[in-house]
Design a protein around this motif. Structure first.
Motif, PDB file in Angstrom:
ATOM      1  N   MET A  82     104.790  49.097  22.567  1.00  0.00           N
ATOM      2  CA  MET A  82     104.495  50.533  22.463  1.00  0.00           C
ATOM      3  C   MET A  82     103.977  51.081  23.790  1.00  0.00           C
ATOM      4  O   MET A  82     104.281  52.202  24.181  1.00  0.00           O
ATOM      5  CB  MET A  82     103.447  50.776  21.373  1.00  0.00           C
ATOM      6  CG  MET A  82     103.996  50.693  19.964  1.00  0.00           C
ATOM      7  SD  MET A  82     102.672  50.993  18.779  1.00  0.00           S
ATOM      8  CE  MET A  82     103.315  50.144  17.351  1.00  0.00           C
ATOM      9  N   VAL A  83     103.188  50.278  24.491  1.00  0.00           N
ATOM     10  CA  VAL A  83     102.663  50.719  25.789  1.00  0.00           C
ATOM     11  C   VAL A  83     103.755  50.613  26.855  1.00  0.00           C
ATOM     12  O   VAL A  83     104.006  51.566  27.604  1.00  0.00           O
ATOM     13  CB  VAL A  83     101.426  49.878  26.196  1.00  0.00           C
ATOM     14  CG1 VAL A  83     101.002  50.204  27.620  1.00  0.00           C
ATOM     15  CG2 VAL A  83     100.277  50.139  25.241  1.00  0.00           C
ATOM     16  N   ALA A  84     104.446  49.477  26.900  1.00  0.00           N
ATOM     17  CA  ALA A  84     105.436  49.249  27.969  1.00  0.00           C
ATOM     18  C   ALA A  84     106.609  50.227  27.876  1.00  0.00           C
ATOM     19  O   ALA A  84     107.067  50.743  28.891  1.00  0.00           O
ATOM     20  CB  ALA A  84     105.939  47.809  27.904  1.00  0.00           C
ATOM     21  N   HIS A  85     107.107  50.492  26.671  1.00  0.00           N
ATOM     22  CA  HIS A  85     108.324  51.305  26.545  1.00  0.00           C
ATOM     23  C   HIS A  85     108.062  52.771  26.229  1.00  0.00           C
ATOM     24  O   HIS A  85     108.901  53.615  26.506  1.00  0.00           O
ATOM     25  CB  HIS A  85     109.249  50.717  25.463  1.00  0.00           C
ATOM     26  CG  HIS A  85     109.664  49.313  25.773  1.00  0.00           C
ATOM     27  ND1 HIS A  85     110.410  49.004  26.894  1.00  0.00           N
ATOM     28  CD2 HIS A  85     109.436  48.136  25.147  1.00  0.00           C
ATOM     29  CE1 HIS A  85     110.614  47.693  26.930  1.00  0.00           C
ATOM     30  NE2 HIS A  85     110.025  47.146  25.887  1.00  0.00           N
ATOM     31  N   ARG A 132      93.076  53.614  13.123  1.00  0.00           N
ATOM     32  CA  ARG A 132      93.559  54.019  14.443  1.00  0.00           C
ATOM     33  C   ARG A 132      93.163  52.971  15.478  1.00  0.00           C
ATOM     34  O   ARG A 132      92.087  52.376  15.393  1.00  0.00           O
ATOM     35  CB  ARG A 132      92.875  55.341  14.781  1.00  0.00           C
ATOM     36  CG  ARG A 132      93.398  56.040  15.998  1.00  0.00           C
ATOM     37  CD  ARG A 132      92.912  57.455  16.034  1.00  0.00           C
ATOM     38  NE  ARG A 132      91.450  57.532  15.919  1.00  0.00           N
ATOM     39  CZ  ARG A 132      90.765  58.643  15.698  1.00  0.00           C
ATOM     40  NH1 ARG A 132      91.393  59.775  15.525  1.00  0.00           N
ATOM     41  NH2 ARG A 132      89.453  58.624  15.619  1.00  0.00           N
ATOM     42  N   TYR A 133      94.050  52.757  16.424  1.00  0.00           N
ATOM     43  CA  TYR A 133      93.740  51.864  17.548  1.00  0.00           C
ATOM     44  C   TYR A 133      94.023  52.633  18.830  1.00  0.00           C
ATOM     45  O   TYR A 133      95.133  53.153  19.021  1.00  0.00           O
ATOM     46  CB  TYR A 133      94.630  50.614  17.499  1.00  0.00           C
ATOM     47  CG  TYR A 133      94.359  49.645  18.618  1.00  0.00           C
ATOM     48  CD1 TYR A 133      93.401  48.648  18.481  1.00  0.00           C
ATOM     49  CD2 TYR A 133      95.051  49.733  19.820  1.00  0.00           C
ATOM     50  CE1 TYR A 133      93.133  47.765  19.517  1.00  0.00           C
ATOM     51  CE2 TYR A 133      94.790  48.852  20.858  1.00  0.00           C
ATOM     52  CZ  TYR A 133      93.829  47.873  20.694  1.00  0.00           C
ATOM     53  OH  TYR A 133      93.568  47.001  21.735  1.00  0.00           O
ATOM     54  N   LEU A 134      93.023  52.745  19.693  1.00  0.00           N
ATOM     55  CA  LEU A 134      93.209  53.476  20.954  1.00  0.00           C
ATOM     56  C   LEU A 134      93.491  52.476  22.068  1.00  0.00           C
ATOM     57  O   LEU A 134      92.709  51.536  22.266  1.00  0.00           O
ATOM     58  CB  LEU A 134      91.951  54.273  21.316  1.00  0.00           C
ATOM     59  CG  LEU A 134      91.443  55.279  20.282  1.00  0.00           C
ATOM     60  CD1 LEU A 134      90.167  55.956  20.770  1.00  0.00           C
ATOM     61  CD2 LEU A 134      92.514  56.333  19.985  1.00  0.00           C
ATOM     62  N   PHE A 135      94.593  52.677  22.793  1.00  0.00           N
ATOM     63  CA  PHE A 135      94.871  51.811  23.944  1.00  0.00           C
ATOM     64  C   PHE A 135      93.969  52.226  25.098  1.00  0.00           C
ATOM     65  O   PHE A 135      93.764  53.417  25.336  1.00  0.00           O
ATOM     66  CB  PHE A 135      96.334  51.953  24.387  1.00  0.00           C
ATOM     67  CG  PHE A 135      97.303  51.348  23.426  1.00  0.00           C
ATOM     68  CD1 PHE A 135      97.386  49.970  23.268  1.00  0.00           C
ATOM     69  CD2 PHE A 135      98.146  52.152  22.672  1.00  0.00           C
ATOM     70  CE1 PHE A 135      98.283  49.403  22.372  1.00  0.00           C
ATOM     71  CE2 PHE A 135      99.045  51.598  21.775  1.00  0.00           C
ATOM     72  CZ  PHE A 135      99.114  50.221  21.629  1.00  0.00           C
ATOM     73  N   LYS A 136      93.450  51.211  25.799  1.00  0.00           N
ATOM     74  CA  LYS A 136      92.636  51.521  26.978  1.00  0.00           C
ATOM     75  C   LYS A 136      93.573  51.864  28.121  1.00  0.00           C
ATOM     76  O   LYS A 136      94.474  51.099  28.432  1.00  0.00           O
ATOM     77  CB  LYS A 136      91.781  50.315  27.364  1.00  0.00           C
ATOM     78  CG  LYS A 136      90.678  50.050  26.386  1.00  0.00           C
ATOM     79  CD  LYS A 136      89.782  48.909  26.892  1.00  0.00           C
ATOM     80  CE  LYS A 136      88.799  48.493  25.812  1.00  0.00           C
ATOM     81  NZ  LYS A 136      89.416  47.698  24.745  1.00  0.00           N
ATOM     82  N   LYS A 137      93.391  53.035  28.722  1.00  0.00           N
ATOM     83  CA  LYS A 137      94.204  53.431  29.872  1.00  0.00           C
ATOM     84  C   LYS A 137      93.614  52.787  31.134  1.00  0.00           C
ATOM     85  O   LYS A 137      92.389  52.753  31.287  1.00  0.00           O
ATOM     86  CB  LYS A 137      94.204  54.959  30.042  1.00  0.00           C
ATOM     87  CG  LYS A 137      94.904  55.682  28.891  1.00  0.00           C
ATOM     88  CD  LYS A 137      96.414  55.612  29.033  1.00  0.00           C
ATOM     89  CE  LYS A 137      97.101  56.307  27.874  1.00  0.00           C
ATOM     90  NZ  LYS A 137      98.517  56.064  27.799  1.00  0.00           N
ATOM     91  N   PRO A 138      94.471  52.245  32.033  1.00  0.00           N
ATOM     92  CA  PRO A 138      93.933  51.628  33.244  1.00  0.00           C
ATOM     93  C   PRO A 138      93.194  52.653  34.109  1.00  0.00           C
ATOM     94  O   PRO A 138      93.582  53.814  34.143  1.00  0.00           O
ATOM     95  CB  PRO A 138      95.195  51.105  33.966  1.00  0.00           C
ATOM     96  CG  PRO A 138      96.372  51.729  33.292  1.00  0.00           C
ATOM     97  CD  PRO A 138      95.923  52.273  31.973  1.00  0.00           C
ATOM     98  N   GLY A 139      92.165  52.204  34.786  1.00  0.00           N
ATOM     99  CA  GLY A 139      91.430  53.069  35.707  1.00  0.00           C
ATOM    100  C   GLY A 139      90.400  53.814  35.009  1.00  0.00           C
ATOM    101  O   GLY A 139      89.395  53.888  34.744  1.00  0.00           O
TER     102      GLY A 139
END
Ligand code: ACO
Length: 139
Positions: A82-85, A132-139
């Motif tokens: 989900m993050v990569a694509h 819900r699951y929140l993806f951590k954004k880099p930076g």
């Protein structure tokens, strides 16, 4: 145990597993539309202002294969995809209030948070936890 990407030939097996394991079932059109490539035009195209996100309709594992870590592994792989694509910011899903195995899988093992209680969400009147699951954004 290896997990491979599903193909169109897996649809009947997937639908059978769903019929065996869950009261909610889905048509072939549903599975097909949800397996189209990311750039394919859809009826439910999100508005351009909406952040991309993932939604898990359901996971089901046949009884003889449970507690082997399959659902955990499958979810982690789909989270990565989900993050990569799609550059997804978060994932949402619903779980029956009585489904202890699924609640434990999503909340305790995978780190989802319960963000809502939806009264009589299911056709038989059972309440759902909105998770819900929140993806951590880099930076
Ligand atoms: N009781 C309590 N916790 C459980 C159970 C259980 N029976 N099964 C899994 N878990 C939790 C545990 O925390 C487990 O970690 P642990 O084994 O280290 O204790 C963790 O989930 C991961 O377990 P997996 O082995 O990866 O899970 P499994 O492959 O057995 O699949 C699933 C779990 C999908 C819930 C399975 O029991 C199933 O198919 N149930 C019927 C269908 C269903 O209810 N699906 C969920 C629908 S809702 C939705 O997906 C949005």
């Amino acid at each position: 145990m290896d997990i491979r990407q599903a193909t169109i030939d897996d649809l009947i097996g997937m639908q059978n597993a769903n019929l065996l394991n869950l009261p909610e079932n889905y048509t072939f059109k549903y599975f097909h539309v949800h397996s189209l490539p990311a750039d394919y035009p859809r009826e439910d195209e999100p508005s351009p202002n909406t952040e991309p996100s993932g939604h898990v309709t359901s996971i089901s594992v046949l009884r003889p294969y449970r507690r082997l870590g399959l659902a955990n592994k499958l979810m982690k792989q789909s989270q990565e995809a989900m993050v990569a694509h799609y550059n997804a910011s978060h994932i949402t899903l619903h779980v029956r209030k009585s489904n202890r195995a699924a609640i434990s899988l999503y909340r305790d093992t995978l780190g989802f948070e319960v963000h809502a209680m939806e009264k009589a969400y299911y056709a038989d009147g059972e309440d759902a936890y909105g998770m819900r699951y929140l993806f951590k954004k880099p930076g």
